[in-house]
Design a protein around this motif. Structure first.
Motif, PDB file in Angstrom:
ATOM      1  N   VAL A  74       0.826  -1.205   0.000  1.00  0.00           N
ATOM      2  CA  VAL A  74       0.000   0.000   0.000  1.00  0.00           C
ATOM      3  C   VAL A  74       0.862   1.258   0.000  1.00  0.00           C
ATOM      4  N   GLN A  75       1.943   1.261   0.779  1.00  0.00           N
ATOM      5  CA  GLN A  75       2.789   2.452   0.862  1.00  0.00           C
ATOM      6  C   GLN A  75       3.450   2.746  -0.481  1.00  0.00           C
ATOM      7  N   THR A  76       3.854   1.699  -1.186  1.00  0.00           N
ATOM      8  CA  THR A  76       4.438   1.900  -2.516  1.00  0.00           C
ATOM      9  C   THR A  76       3.414   2.493  -3.477  1.00  0.00           C
ATOM     10  N   LYS A  77       2.166   2.011  -3.384  1.00  0.00           N
ATOM     11  CA  LYS A  77       1.095   2.578  -4.213  1.00  0.00           C
ATOM     12  C   LYS A  77       0.935   4.075  -3.929  1.00  0.00           C
ATOM     13  N   LEU A  78       0.927   4.440  -2.640  1.00  0.00           N
ATOM     14  CA  LEU A  78       0.781   5.847  -2.270  1.00  0.00           C
ATOM     15  C   LEU A  78       1.956   6.669  -2.788  1.00  0.00           C
ATOM     16  N   ASN A  79       3.164   6.098  -2.710  1.00  0.00           N
ATOM     17  CA  ASN A  79       4.352   6.807  -3.207  1.00  0.00           C
ATOM     18  C   ASN A  79       4.269   7.057  -4.709  1.00  0.00           C
ATOM     19  N   ILE A  80       3.787   6.072  -5.439  1.00  0.00           N
ATOM     20  CA  ILE A  80       3.678   6.216  -6.899  1.00  0.00           C
ATOM     21  C   ILE A  80       2.642   7.286  -7.247  1.00  0.00           C
ATOM     22  N   ILE A  81       1.557   7.329  -6.488  1.00  0.00           N
ATOM     23  CA  ILE A  81       0.556   8.367  -6.734  1.00  0.00           C
ATOM     24  C   ILE A  81       1.150   9.751  -6.472  1.00  0.00           C
ATOM     25  N   ASP A  82       1.904   9.882  -5.356  1.00  0.00           N
ATOM     26  CA  ASP A  82       2.553  11.167  -5.066  1.00  0.00           C
ATOM     27  C   ASP A  82       3.526  11.559  -6.183  1.00  0.00           C
ATOM     28  N   PHE A  83       4.285  10.574  -6.660  1.00  0.00           N
ATOM     29  CA  PHE A  83       5.227  10.825  -7.754  1.00  0.00           C
ATOM     30  C   PHE A  83       4.490  11.304  -9.003  1.00  0.00           C
ATOM     31  N   LYS A  84       3.411  10.618  -9.337  1.00  0.00           N
ATOM     32  CA  LYS A  84       2.637  10.975 -10.533  1.00  0.00           C
ATOM     33  C   LYS A  84       2.057  12.381 -10.409  1.00  0.00           C
ATOM     34  N   MET A  85       1.515  12.707  -9.258  1.00  0.00           N
ATOM     35  CA  MET A  85       0.930  14.033  -9.045  1.00  0.00           C
ATOM     36  C   MET A  85       1.983  15.133  -9.175  1.00  0.00           C
ATOM     37  N   GLY A  86       3.153  14.920  -8.555  1.00  0.00           N
ATOM     38  CA  GLY A  86       4.202  15.931  -8.591  1.00  0.00           C
ATOM     39  C   GLY A  86       4.774  16.141  -9.978  1.00  0.00           C
ATOM     40  N   LEU A  87       5.025  15.054 -10.704  1.00  0.00           N
ATOM     41  CA  LEU A  87       5.652  15.157 -12.021  1.00  0.00           C
ATOM     42  C   LEU A  87       4.711  15.772 -13.048  1.00  0.00           C
ATOM     43  N   ILE A  88       3.442  15.378 -13.029  1.00  0.00           N
ATOM     44  CA  ILE A  88       2.489  15.925 -13.995  1.00  0.00           C
ATOM     45  C   ILE A  88       2.274  17.422 -13.750  1.00  0.00           C
ATOM     46  N   ALA A  89       2.165  17.808 -12.476  1.00  0.00           N
ATOM     47  CA  ALA A  89       1.996  19.229 -12.162  1.00  0.00           C
ATOM     48  C   ALA A  89       3.215  20.027 -12.616  1.00  0.00           C
ATOM     49  N   ALA A  90       4.421  19.476 -12.391  1.00  0.00           N
ATOM     50  CA  ALA A  90       5.649  20.174 -12.792  1.00  0.00           C
ATOM     51  C   ALA A  90       5.741  20.321 -14.309  1.00  0.00           C
ATOM     52  N   SER A  91       5.319  19.302 -15.040  1.00  0.00           N
ATOM     53  CA  SER A  91       5.399  19.375 -16.506  1.00  0.00           C
ATOM     54  C   SER A  91       4.484  20.464 -17.058  1.00  0.00           C
ATOM     55  N   GLY A  92       3.326  20.680 -16.403  1.00  0.00           N
ATOM     56  CA  GLY A  92       2.447  21.759 -16.832  1.00  0.00           C
ATOM     57  C   GLY A  92       3.066  23.127 -16.595  1.00  0.00           C
ATOM     58  N   LYS A  93       3.774  23.271 -15.469  1.00  0.00           N
ATOM     59  CA  LYS A  93       4.416  24.552 -15.167  1.00  0.00           C
ATOM     60  C   LYS A  93       5.545  24.847 -16.147  1.00  0.00           C
ATOM     61  N   THR A  94       6.311  23.830 -16.520  1.00  0.00           N
ATOM     62  CA  THR A  94       7.457  24.079 -17.401  1.00  0.00           C
ATOM     63  C   THR A  94       7.040  24.319 -18.843  1.00  0.00           C
ATOM     64  N   ALA A  95       6.066  23.572 -19.335  1.00  0.00           N
ATOM     65  CA  ALA A  95       5.707  23.643 -20.761  1.00  0.00           C
ATOM     66  C   ALA A  95       4.844  24.850 -21.099  1.00  0.00           C
ATOM     67  N   PHE A  96       4.032  25.314 -20.161  1.00  0.00           N
ATOM     68  CA  PHE A  96       3.084  26.386 -20.473  1.00  0.00           C
ATOM     69  C   PHE A  96       3.572  27.712 -19.890  1.00  0.00           C
ATOM     70  N   GLN A  97       4.725  28.160 -20.371  1.00  0.00           N
ATOM     71  CA  GLN A  97       5.252  29.470 -20.036  1.00  0.00           C
ATOM     72  C   GLN A  97       5.088  30.397 -21.240  1.00  0.00           C
ATOM     73  N   SER A  98       5.156  31.704 -20.985  1.00  0.00           N
ATOM     74  CA  SER A  98       4.903  32.676 -22.053  1.00  0.00           C
ATOM     75  C   SER A  98       6.016  32.722 -23.084  1.00  0.00           C
ATOM     76  N   VAL A  99       7.259  32.473 -22.647  1.00  0.00           N
ATOM     77  CA  VAL A  99       8.411  32.540 -23.545  1.00  0.00           C
ATOM     78  C   VAL A  99       8.696  31.132 -24.072  1.00  0.00           C
ATOM     79  N   PRO A 100       8.527  30.882 -25.363  1.00  0.00           N
ATOM     80  CA  PRO A 100       8.645  29.523 -25.900  1.00  0.00           C
ATOM     81  C   PRO A 100       9.990  28.851 -25.617  1.00  0.00           C
ATOM     82  N   GLU A 101      11.102  29.551 -25.836  1.00  0.00           N
ATOM     83  CA  GLU A 101      12.403  28.924 -25.620  1.00  0.00           C
ATOM     84  C   GLU A 101      12.623  28.599 -24.149  1.00  0.00           C
ATOM     85  N   LEU A 102      12.092  29.442 -23.260  1.00  0.00           N
ATOM     86  CA  LEU A 102      12.189  29.180 -21.835  1.00  0.00           C
ATOM     87  C   LEU A 102      11.405  27.915 -21.470  1.00  0.00           C
TER      88      LEU A 102
END
Length: 381
Positions: A74-102
């Protein structure tokens, strides 16, 4: 005869005015503003990076869900969910910036950080025995974003940015699966040897800025929905198969049955009821304490999950408001400068045209009258 000559003279004045006005290039107004649209290369970069983020999120969700379904702990399942939540949220922040090259560089950095943390001992322990599936996926995604950068940039620019990404990733390793982000504009500008203000040439035209805001609102809405669903999944794993409400109701039913039996005993055997009532406190207190502890634990878990979700939603809202304010301010400034330029351009054209019209309607008749009078005077003399 005089009236005929007068009509001919008026027609001549009108024709001359029309010819001069129509042939004057200054009367052809060109309404322009200082809105600088994104170059085609940067527009292509924005489209490519955001398309990559969509594929990135889809692949991470797919492999994470596969690991959750194949893992017993169960703890591994919870860890994977936390990992998935953090990585997906971070990818949205990096890709959707106003400056394309940034956006490209920051997404590139995220992919390299993903590779490094998965290979670390922390990543292996956190994600369980099947971490190697995520390691394979991280390497494939890092290779893909590197290929996108190579296709979008010329060779010299690619080498410079690749050196920055490698250096920045080593200096800023990820130590948690929240994948916290930092602003890379300043270090990237220093690496390129330019000032922060000169690195960003334009945020695009008004239409491009509005489209950018719409895209970021869309990704924020999508990610909030995903995060809520994954929080629900985490709660279900923490509580297990048991429904808390059913558990508490069953305990209440047991207590009610016990009290019914006690009432029956008291009615039929008062002397036995005294003995039972003497031990009732010892029998009931563990059950009451158990109920209290269960309720406290469940309420505490709900409160903790609510706080975490509220923090995430507040962060997303603040980022969205900040981006909208920045884009709106840019559009207002560009619009104000454009209107100012139009006013300046039109004002001197109007002044010049006024001078031309005054010369046409007053100067030509005066000169014509002067020469006609002079010719008539000579003829009479």
């Amino acid at each position: 005869m005089y009236i005929f000559k007068k009509n001919i003279l008026k027609s001549f004045y009108v024709a001359l005015t029309l010819i001069l006005v129509s042939s004057c290039s200054l009367m052809k107004l060109s309404v322009e503003s200082n809105d600088i649209p994104l170059p085609k290369s940067e527009l292509n970069t924005r489209i490519a990076v955001r398309a990559f983020q969509n594929e990135f999120a889809t692949r991470i969700i797919k492999v994470s869900d596969s690991l959750i379904s194949s893992t017993v702990d169960v703890q591994t399942k919870l860890n994977i969910i936390d990992f998935k939540m953090g990585l997906i949220a971070a990818s949205g922040k990096t890709a959707f910036q106003s400056v394309p090259e940034l956006s490209l560089v920051d997404t590139w950095v995220l992919c390299k950080q993903f590779v490094d943390v998965i290979k670390s001992d922390f990543g292996k322990e956190y994600l369980g025995n099947e971490y190697h599936l995520l390691e394979v996926e991280s390497l494939a995604l890092e290779k893909q974003i590197s290929g996108i950068a190579k296709s979008l940039l010329n060779q010299e620019r690619y080498m410079v940015l690749n050196a920055f990404v490698t250096k920045f990733t080593k200096e800023n390793p990820v130590t948690s699966f929240n994948f916290p982000r930092s602003n890379i504009l300043s270090p990237l500008s220093q690496h390129l040897g330019v000032a922060d203000t000169s690195y960003v040439k334009t945020l695009g035209s008004g239409a491009e800025a509005l489209s950018d805001i719409g895209d970021r609102i869309g990704i924020a809405k999508e990610q909030i929905g995903q995060q809520l669903e994954w929080e629900k999944q985490r709660l279900a794993l923490k509580w297990g198969d048991a429904n808390p409400s059913e558990e508490f109701l069953s305990r209440v039913d047991s207590l009610s049955l016990l009290l019914d039996r006690l009432a029956l005993v008291a009615e039929k055997s008062p002397e036995l009821a005294g003995e039972v009532s003497a031990n009732l406190r010892n029998e009931l207190m563990p059950l009451i304490n158990n109920l209290n502890n269960g309720l406290d634990s469940s309420i505490g878990q709900l409160s903790e999950e609510r706080i975490r979700m509220q923090i995430y939603i507040d962060e997303q809202r603040e980022l969205l408001i900040k981006d909208i304010n920045a884009s709106g301010k840019q559009m207002i400034n560009e619009g104000a400068r454009g209107v100012s330029n139009i006013i300046k351009e039109v004002s001197w054209i109007i002044v010049l045209c006024s001078i031309i019209l005054i010369a046409l309607f007053f100067g030509i008749p005066f000169l014509a009258g002067y020469y006609l009078a002079k010719a008539k005077f000579k003829k009479n003399a």
